[in-house]
Motif scaffolding. Structure first.
Motif, PDB file in Angstrom:
ATOM      1  N   VAL A  97       2.248  34.208 -35.811  1.00 13.77           N
ATOM      2  CA  VAL A  97       3.367  33.273 -35.641  1.00 13.77           C
ATOM      3  C   VAL A  97       3.138  32.008 -36.463  1.00 13.77           C
ATOM      4  CG1 VAL A  97       4.542  31.815 -33.958  1.00 13.77           C
ATOM      5  CG2 VAL A  97       4.002  34.179 -33.393  1.00 13.77           C
ATOM      6  N   PHE A  98       1.892  31.551 -36.499  1.00 13.11           N
ATOM      7  CA  PHE A  98       1.578  30.356 -37.286  1.00 13.11           C
ATOM      8  C   PHE A  98       1.844  30.594 -38.766  1.00 13.11           C
ATOM      9  CE2 PHE A  98      -1.400  27.902 -39.829  1.00 13.11           C
ATOM     10  CZ  PHE A  98      -1.155  26.619 -39.379  1.00 13.11           C
ATOM     11  N   VAL A  99       1.391  31.709 -39.285  1.00 11.93           N
ATOM     12  CA  VAL A  99       1.532  31.976 -40.718  1.00 11.93           C
ATOM     13  C   VAL A  99       2.980  32.258 -41.092  1.00 11.93           C
ATOM     14  CG1 VAL A  99       0.866  33.542 -42.574  1.00 11.93           C
ATOM     15  CG2 VAL A  99      -0.834  32.782 -40.920  1.00 11.93           C
ATOM     16  N   VAL A 100       3.665  33.050 -40.267  1.00 12.51           N
ATOM     17  CA  VAL A 100       5.011  33.510 -40.640  1.00 12.51           C
ATOM     18  C   VAL A 100       6.076  32.450 -40.377  1.00 12.51           C
ATOM     19  CG1 VAL A 100       6.784  35.233 -40.133  1.00 12.51           C
ATOM     20  CG2 VAL A 100       4.396  35.922 -40.295  1.00 12.51           C
ATOM     21  N   ALA A 101       5.996  31.777 -39.215  1.00 12.96           N
ATOM     22  CA  ALA A 101       7.115  30.935 -38.814  1.00 12.96           C
ATOM     23  C   ALA A 101       6.799  29.451 -38.753  1.00 12.96           C
ATOM     24  CB  ALA A 101       7.636  31.407 -37.448  1.00 12.96           C
ATOM     25  N   ARG A 130      -1.079  21.311 -39.198  1.00 13.16           N
ATOM     26  CA  ARG A 130      -2.498  21.055 -39.450  1.00 13.16           C
ATOM     27  C   ARG A 130      -3.297  21.015 -38.152  1.00 13.16           C
ATOM     28  NH1 ARG A 130       0.486  17.821 -42.924  1.00 13.16           N
ATOM     29  NH2 ARG A 130       0.161  18.254 -45.143  1.00 13.16           N
ATOM     30  N   LEU A 131      -2.684  20.494 -37.088  1.00 16.85           N
ATOM     31  CA  LEU A 131      -3.374  20.458 -35.805  1.00 16.85           C
ATOM     32  C   LEU A 131      -3.634  21.862 -35.281  1.00 16.85           C
ATOM     33  CD1 LEU A 131      -4.402  18.341 -33.719  1.00 16.85           C
ATOM     34  CD2 LEU A 131      -2.247  18.697 -32.499  1.00 16.85           C
ATOM     35  N   TRP A 132      -2.651  22.747 -35.391  1.00 13.45           N
ATOM     36  CA  TRP A 132      -2.842  24.121 -34.936  1.00 13.45           C
ATOM     37  C   TRP A 132      -3.800  24.886 -35.840  1.00 13.45           C
ATOM     38  CZ3 TRP A 132       3.089  24.412 -34.123  1.00 13.45           C
ATOM     39  CH2 TRP A 132       3.404  23.935 -32.852  1.00 13.45           C
ATOM     40  N   ALA A 133      -3.804  24.555 -37.141  1.00 12.15           N
ATOM     41  CA  ALA A 133      -4.768  25.195 -38.039  1.00 12.15           C
ATOM     42  C   ALA A 133      -6.197  24.837 -37.633  1.00 12.15           C
ATOM     43  CB  ALA A 133      -4.498  24.779 -39.482  1.00 12.15           C
ATOM     44  N   LEU A 134      -6.439  23.554 -37.323  1.00 12.95           N
ATOM     45  CA  LEU A 134      -7.769  23.154 -36.844  1.00 12.95           C
ATOM     46  C   LEU A 134      -8.112  23.839 -35.523  1.00 12.95           C
ATOM     47  CD1 LEU A 134      -7.766  19.319 -37.602  1.00 12.95           C
ATOM     48  CD2 LEU A 134      -9.074  21.090 -38.782  1.00 12.95           C
ATOM     49  N   ARG A 148      15.925  19.670 -36.784  1.00 15.27           N
ATOM     50  CA  ARG A 148      15.769  20.888 -35.975  1.00 15.27           C
ATOM     51  C   ARG A 148      14.868  20.663 -34.754  1.00 15.27           C
ATOM     52  NH1 ARG A 148      14.313  25.447 -40.334  1.00 15.27           N
ATOM     53  NH2 ARG A 148      12.884  23.819 -41.020  1.00 15.27           N
ATOM     54  N   PRO A 149      15.217  19.752 -33.876  1.00  8.93           N
ATOM     55  CA  PRO A 149      14.341  19.463 -32.728  1.00  8.93           C
ATOM     56  C   PRO A 149      14.227  20.625 -31.750  1.00  8.93           C
ATOM     57  CG  PRO A 149      16.445  18.333 -32.485  1.00  8.93           C
ATOM     58  CD  PRO A 149      16.441  18.928 -33.862  1.00  8.93           C
ATOM     59  N   THR A 150      15.300  21.374 -31.542  1.00 10.12           N
ATOM     60  CA  THR A 150      15.240  22.502 -30.590  1.00 10.12           C
ATOM     61  C   THR A 150      14.288  23.575 -31.076  1.00 10.12           C
ATOM     62  OG1 THR A 150      17.546  22.057 -29.969  1.00 10.12           O
ATOM     63  CG2 THR A 150      16.618  24.211 -29.369  1.00 10.12           C
ATOM     64  N   GLU A 151      14.351  23.886 -32.351  1.00  9.59           N
ATOM     65  CA  GLU A 151      13.459  24.905 -32.908  1.00  9.59           C
ATOM     66  C   GLU A 151      12.003  24.461 -32.827  1.00  9.59           C
ATOM     67  OE1 GLU A 151      13.340  27.774 -36.871  1.00  9.59           O
ATOM     68  OE2 GLU A 151      14.424  25.869 -36.906  1.00  9.59           O
ATOM     69  N   LYS A 152      11.744  23.217 -33.121  1.00 11.06           N
ATOM     70  CA  LYS A 152      10.379  22.697 -33.024  1.00 11.06           C
ATOM     71  C   LYS A 152       9.889  22.704 -31.575  1.00 11.06           C
ATOM     72  CE  LYS A 152      10.273  19.695 -37.109  1.00 11.06           C
ATOM     73  NZ  LYS A 152      11.461  20.213 -37.791  1.00 11.06           N
ATOM     74  N   ARG A 153      10.783  22.388 -30.642  1.00 12.10           N
ATOM     75  CA  ARG A 153      10.401  22.400 -29.228  1.00 12.10           C
ATOM     76  C   ARG A 153      10.029  23.813 -28.782  1.00 12.10           C
ATOM     77  NH1 ARG A 153      15.015  21.413 -27.106  1.00 12.10           N
ATOM     78  NH2 ARG A 153      14.902  19.167 -27.511  1.00 12.10           N
ATOM     79  N   ILE A 154      10.781  24.797 -29.202  1.00  6.93           N
ATOM     80  CA  ILE A 154      10.512  26.187 -28.793  1.00  6.93           C
ATOM     81  C   ILE A 154       9.160  26.653 -29.325  1.00  6.93           C
ATOM     82  CG2 ILE A 154      11.258  28.568 -29.100  1.00  6.93           C
ATOM     83  CD1 ILE A 154      14.142  27.544 -29.038  1.00  6.93           C
ATOM     84  N   PHE A 155       8.888  26.386 -30.587  1.00  8.34           N
ATOM     85  CA  PHE A 155       7.608  26.823 -31.153  1.00  8.34           C
ATOM     86  C   PHE A 155       6.435  26.063 -30.549  1.00  8.34           C
ATOM     87  CE2 PHE A 155      10.142  28.872 -34.410  1.00  8.34           C
ATOM     88  CZ  PHE A 155       9.381  29.977 -34.726  1.00  8.34           C
TER      89      PHE A 155
END
Length: 265
Positions: free
Chosen positions: A35-39, A75-79, A179-186
């Motif tokens: 999910v991190f890489v694709v979306a 970057r935070l999720w990558a770390l 796109r706040p809704t999309e960011k909130r969902i992810f």
């Protein structure tokens, strides 16, 4: 970022994991790395470009964006993914150390010598502690990053409108997040998967502890049974020796001493 190396690393440690550990790896691969890489990178790719404030004051846009997004989510999720998979490397290195030690031992004493380890990948001794500590470290990393995400962004919500009064903004200005809704969902999805991984690691620790307690109890019971059998055999041995000294052939009557009485007239 080269995720193929991360995939090879986790696949190599898969054979040293328990069933719960394999489920944890599957969740990390499918629901976090993929999910991190694709979306995720595409969702946050335009966060700074489309962060718009209703002012033309130079520098106000950059200051407001830095205030509301001090660290990029990507970057935070990558770390987080890097740190949470590092303990798996420790397990692989420990197994490799055991294999190298076993190889040197056989080269010194020959192939027919007694082995140092019955199975170099079996979680016994130091490898058991390494594996358990790696699970504790994974739980700590996921918990820390969940807290950091909540602390830096003041929750997991993304309002479409935020108000900024940082210097050099002339007054309180309105800024709009793209796109706040999309960011909130992810964001909620990544947080939930991290919580699931923490729960699986906790269950795996409890499983390993219960298994070790059962093995210790079984060994203690076997040792007690062995000691009881030894004490019983030691008690029977003197009785057997005593019985042999007074034994007689079957059918032979017991000899009774005879006495004669003389009566003087």
């Amino acid at each position: 970022m080269n995720w193929a190396f991360l995939q090879g690393l986790l696949s190599g440690v898969n054979k040293y994991s328990t069933a719960l550990g394999r489920v944890w790896m599957s969740i990390v691969f499918l629901f976090r790395v993929m999910v991190f890489v694709v979306a995720a990178e595409k969702v946050w790719g335009d966060e700074q470009k489309d962060f718009v404030c209703n002012t033309a004051q130079p520098g106000c846009h950059n200051v407001c964006y830095d205030h509301f997004f001090p660290v990029s989510h990507v970057r935070l999720w990558a770390l987080q993914l890097i740190f949470v998979t590092c303990p798996s490397l420790l397990v692989v290195l420990h197994v490799g150390y055991r294999e190298e030690r076993e190889r040197k031992h056989r080269a010194k004493y020959g192939e027919a010598c007694r082995r140092l380890y019955q199975d170099t990948g079996k979680k016994r001794g130091g490898l058991w502690w390494t594996y358990v500590l790696s699970l504790v470290f994974k739980m700590g990393v996921d918990s820390t990053f969940i807290y950091l995400l909540y602390y830096m962004y003041e929750g997991y919500d993304f309002p479409p409108l935020v108000k900024c009064s940082e210097v050099p903004c002339p007054n309180t200005v309105d800024c709009f997040i793209s796109r706040p809704t999309e960011k909130r969902i992810f964001t909620l999805f990544m947080v939930v998967t991290s919580l699931v991984c923490i729960f699986l690691s906790l269950c795996e620790i409890l499983y390993l502890l219960c298994k070790r307690c059962c093995e210790c109890a079984s060994r203690l019971q076997d040792s007690r049974q062995g000691a009881r059998a030894t004490s019983i055999s030691s008690v029977k041995t003197p009785n057997a020796l005593l019985g042999n000294s007074t034994s007689r052939p079957p059918g032979q009557a017991r000899l009774v001493p005879s006495y004669s009485v003389t009566v003087s007239a």
